[in-house]
Design a protein around this motif. Structure first.
Motif, PDB file in Angstrom:
ATOM      1  N   ASN A   2      -7.789  -2.570   5.508  1.00  0.00           N
ATOM      2  CA  ASN A   2      -7.530  -1.242   6.069  1.00  0.00           C
ATOM      3  C   ASN A   2      -8.390  -1.034   7.325  1.00  0.00           C
ATOM      4  O   ASN A   2      -9.572  -1.384   7.340  1.00  0.00           O
ATOM      5  CB  ASN A   2      -7.859  -0.172   5.012  1.00  0.00           C
ATOM      6  CG  ASN A   2      -7.367   1.211   5.408  1.00  0.00           C
ATOM      7  OD1 ASN A   2      -7.712   1.741   6.453  1.00  0.00           O
ATOM      8  ND2 ASN A   2      -6.556   1.798   4.546  1.00  0.00           N
TER       9      ASN A   2
ATOM     10  N   VAL B 166      -5.597   0.784  -3.742  1.00  0.00           N
ATOM     11  CA  VAL B 166      -5.588   0.331  -2.346  1.00  0.00           C
ATOM     12  C   VAL B 166      -6.309   1.307  -1.418  1.00  0.00           C
ATOM     13  O   VAL B 166      -6.195   1.231  -0.200  1.00  0.00           O
ATOM     14  CB  VAL B 166      -4.135   0.077  -1.849  1.00  0.00           C
ATOM     15  CG1 VAL B 166      -3.519  -1.090  -2.611  1.00  0.00           C
ATOM     16  CG2 VAL B 166      -3.271   1.325  -1.975  1.00  0.00           C
ATOM     17  N   GLY B 167      -7.050   2.262  -2.014  1.00  0.00           N
ATOM     18  CA  GLY B 167      -7.884   3.161  -1.213  1.00  0.00           C
ATOM     19  C   GLY B 167      -7.283   4.507  -0.897  1.00  0.00           C
ATOM     20  O   GLY B 167      -7.726   5.192   0.025  1.00  0.00           O
TER      21      GLY B 167
ATOM     22  N   TYR C 128     -11.781   0.523   6.933  1.00  0.00           N
ATOM     23  CA  TYR C 128     -12.807  -0.140   6.107  1.00  0.00           C
ATOM     24  C   TYR C 128     -13.999  -0.562   6.966  1.00  0.00           C
ATOM     25  O   TYR C 128     -13.838  -1.194   8.006  1.00  0.00           O
ATOM     26  CB  TYR C 128     -12.207  -1.359   5.394  1.00  0.00           C
ATOM     27  CG  TYR C 128     -13.209  -2.098   4.545  1.00  0.00           C
ATOM     28  CD1 TYR C 128     -13.717  -1.526   3.380  1.00  0.00           C
ATOM     29  CD2 TYR C 128     -13.671  -3.367   4.906  1.00  0.00           C
ATOM     30  CE1 TYR C 128     -14.642  -2.191   2.594  1.00  0.00           C
ATOM     31  CE2 TYR C 128     -14.599  -4.047   4.134  1.00  0.00           C
ATOM     32  CZ  TYR C 128     -15.084  -3.451   2.976  1.00  0.00           C
ATOM     33  OH  TYR C 128     -16.004  -4.112   2.200  1.00  0.00           O
TER      34      TYR C 128
ATOM     35  N   VAL D  45      -7.685  -3.058   0.560  1.00  0.00           N
ATOM     36  CA  VAL D  45      -8.737  -2.124   0.982  1.00  0.00           C
ATOM     37  C   VAL D  45      -9.519  -2.731   2.148  1.00  0.00           C
ATOM     38  O   VAL D  45      -9.777  -2.076   3.157  1.00  0.00           O
ATOM     39  CB  VAL D  45      -9.689  -1.781  -0.197  1.00  0.00           C
ATOM     40  CG1 VAL D  45     -10.899  -0.981   0.297  1.00  0.00           C
ATOM     41  CG2 VAL D  45      -8.951  -0.986  -1.270  1.00  0.00           C
ATOM     42  N   LYS D  46      -9.875  -3.998   2.010  1.00  0.00           N
ATOM     43  CA  LYS D  46     -10.680  -4.660   3.043  1.00  0.00           C
ATOM     44  C   LYS D  46      -9.917  -4.826   4.366  1.00  0.00           C
ATOM     45  O   LYS D  46     -10.525  -4.917   5.437  1.00  0.00           O
ATOM     46  CB  LYS D  46     -11.172  -6.023   2.543  1.00  0.00           C
ATOM     47  CG  LYS D  46     -12.261  -5.882   1.482  1.00  0.00           C
ATOM     48  CD  LYS D  46     -12.736  -7.234   0.992  1.00  0.00           C
ATOM     49  CE  LYS D  46     -13.904  -7.069   0.017  1.00  0.00           C
ATOM     50  NZ  LYS D  46     -14.332  -8.370  -0.546  1.00  0.00           N
TER      51      LYS D  46
ATOM     52  N   PHE E   7     -10.214   6.360   1.323  1.00  0.00           N
ATOM     53  CA  PHE E   7     -10.201   6.513   2.781  1.00  0.00           C
ATOM     54  C   PHE E   7     -10.095   7.982   3.232  1.00  0.00           C
ATOM     55  O   PHE E   7     -10.808   8.381   4.160  1.00  0.00           O
ATOM     56  CB  PHE E   7      -9.135   5.621   3.414  1.00  0.00           C
ATOM     57  CG  PHE E   7      -9.486   4.154   3.297  1.00  0.00           C
ATOM     58  CD1 PHE E   7     -10.671   3.675   3.843  1.00  0.00           C
ATOM     59  CD2 PHE E   7      -8.663   3.275   2.628  1.00  0.00           C
ATOM     60  CE1 PHE E   7     -11.024   2.327   3.731  1.00  0.00           C
ATOM     61  CE2 PHE E   7      -9.003   1.932   2.502  1.00  0.00           C
ATOM     62  CZ  PHE E   7     -10.195   1.448   3.055  1.00  0.00           C
TER      63      PHE E   7
ATOM     64  N   CYS F 247     -10.220   1.723  -7.594  1.00  0.00           N
ATOM     65  CA  CYS F 247      -9.898   2.338  -6.292  1.00  0.00           C
ATOM     66  C   CYS F 247      -8.478   2.061  -5.821  1.00  0.00           C
ATOM     67  O   CYS F 247      -8.024   2.646  -4.846  1.00  0.00           O
ATOM     68  CB  CYS F 247     -10.886   1.861  -5.235  1.00  0.00           C
ATOM     69  SG  CYS F 247     -10.847   0.065  -4.951  1.00  0.00           S
TER      70      CYS F 247
ATOM     71  N   VAL G  27     -16.786  -2.819  -1.357  1.00  0.00           N
ATOM     72  CA  VAL G  27     -15.629  -2.927  -2.256  1.00  0.00           C
ATOM     73  C   VAL G  27     -15.665  -4.286  -2.934  1.00  0.00           C
ATOM     74  O   VAL G  27     -15.927  -5.308  -2.292  1.00  0.00           O
ATOM     75  CB  VAL G  27     -14.308  -2.751  -1.464  1.00  0.00           C
ATOM     76  CG1 VAL G  27     -13.103  -2.856  -2.390  1.00  0.00           C
ATOM     77  CG2 VAL G  27     -14.304  -1.402  -0.761  1.00  0.00           C
TER      78      VAL G  27
ATOM     79  N   THR H 202       0.839  -1.215   0.000  1.00  0.00           N
ATOM     80  CA  THR H 202       0.000   0.000   0.000  1.00  0.00           C
ATOM     81  C   THR H 202       0.870   1.259   0.000  1.00  0.00           C
ATOM     82  O   THR H 202       0.396   2.346   0.305  1.00  0.00           O
ATOM     83  CB  THR H 202      -0.896   0.013   1.260  1.00  0.00           C
ATOM     84  OG1 THR H 202      -0.052  -0.091   2.405  1.00  0.00           O
ATOM     85  CG2 THR H 202      -1.875  -1.138   1.258  1.00  0.00           C
TER      86      THR H 202
END
Length: 268
Positions: free
Chosen positions: A121, A89-90, A124, A118-119, A94, A87, A131, A53
């Protein structure tokens, strides 16, 4: 230091830059091009495996550059539904969810590994975002998002990674979930951006289209090409302009010309 200007004129190349681009006309073989297309998902997955990330900075500039994220509300704390198409890695998702508590976000990416990041994080939450993995050129967004339900779609440094012949499929897909009267917010690489001039010979796939050493690809947009692309899928142009920045490194006396296209297209 840096300066920034917006407008409709493309960046003018220096004679040396123009000569270098004119010389670089040899295209990557058709065999290799087909292989790159077939392995596009694998190459992006490997990119995220290598960089985790850490590669992209969090994009805290999104609401500053795109007032639409605030302006499209009819009242101050109206709940907005957004789709972040591509998206990663967000890095955009975020900061946005942190800054604006009245957003529900759908977010998707081509890379299963990016979606997993992402999930994982800490920010999240399934109450605030959904997502999912998706190839925007062929997976129907309606499988995850109701038709005509999204207030804003962000398409930020995503379309450039897709083969130009398939870009229209992404716009067609997004059109189905966007509410009438609402917009796609677009930002991506513009013609003659510094990154385009750094490709070595043997990297060219087509006009304004290149492959990086890791197999990921990048297209550099002209204002006209982007306009035609969106209009052909039924969108109306609201704003479409070049953002030219020159980042100056005073220590090394380096001037780096960055060129982006920043645009807004509306579903009638």
């Amino acid at each position: 230091g840096a300066f920034q200007k917006k407008g409709h004129s493309a960046r003018i190349l220096s004679p040396e830059e123009a000569e270098r681009l004119a010389k670089d006309q040899v295209l990557v073989s058709e065999f290799k091009q087909l292989k790159l297309e077939k392995e596009a998902q694998k190459n992006w997955d490997l990119f995220y495996k290598r960089n985790s990330t850490n590669f992209f900075k969090d994009r805290h500039w999104t609401t500053r550059e795109f007032q639409e994220l605030k302006a499209c509300r009819e009242f101050a704390d109206q709940k907005l539904t957004i789709l972040e198409a591509g998206c990663g890695v967000g890095n955009c998702l975020f900061p946005l969810l942190e800054e604006d508590l009245n957003i529900f976000a759908y977010a998707c990416d081509f890379s299963p590994r990016a979606v997993e990041y992402v999930k994982k994080n800490a920010l999240y939450s399934t109450e605030r975002c959904k997502v999912f993995q998706c190839d925007l050129t062929k997976d129907d967004l309606l499988e995850n998002i109701p038709a005509d339900s999204v207030d804003v779609v962000t398409l930020i440094f995503v379309l450039s990674a897709i083969h130009p012949d398939k870009m229209h499929l992404v716009l067609k897909n997004i059109y189905k979930v966007l509410k009438p009267g609402k917009c796609v917010l677009f930002r991506d690489y513009g013609l003659y951006d510094h990154a385009m001039l750094r490709f070595k010979s043997g990297s060219k796939l087509g006009e304004n289209f290149y492959v990086r050493q890791d197999g990921t690809r990048s297209y550099f947009f002209t204002e006209e090409f982007l306009s035609q692309l969106f209009k052909a899928e039924g969108y109306e142009q609201v704003v479409n302009e070049y953002v030219q920045r020159e980042t100056v490194n005073r220590k090394e006396d380096l001037r780096v010309p960055r060129v982006f296209l920043q645009s807004k297209f509306q579903k009638p």
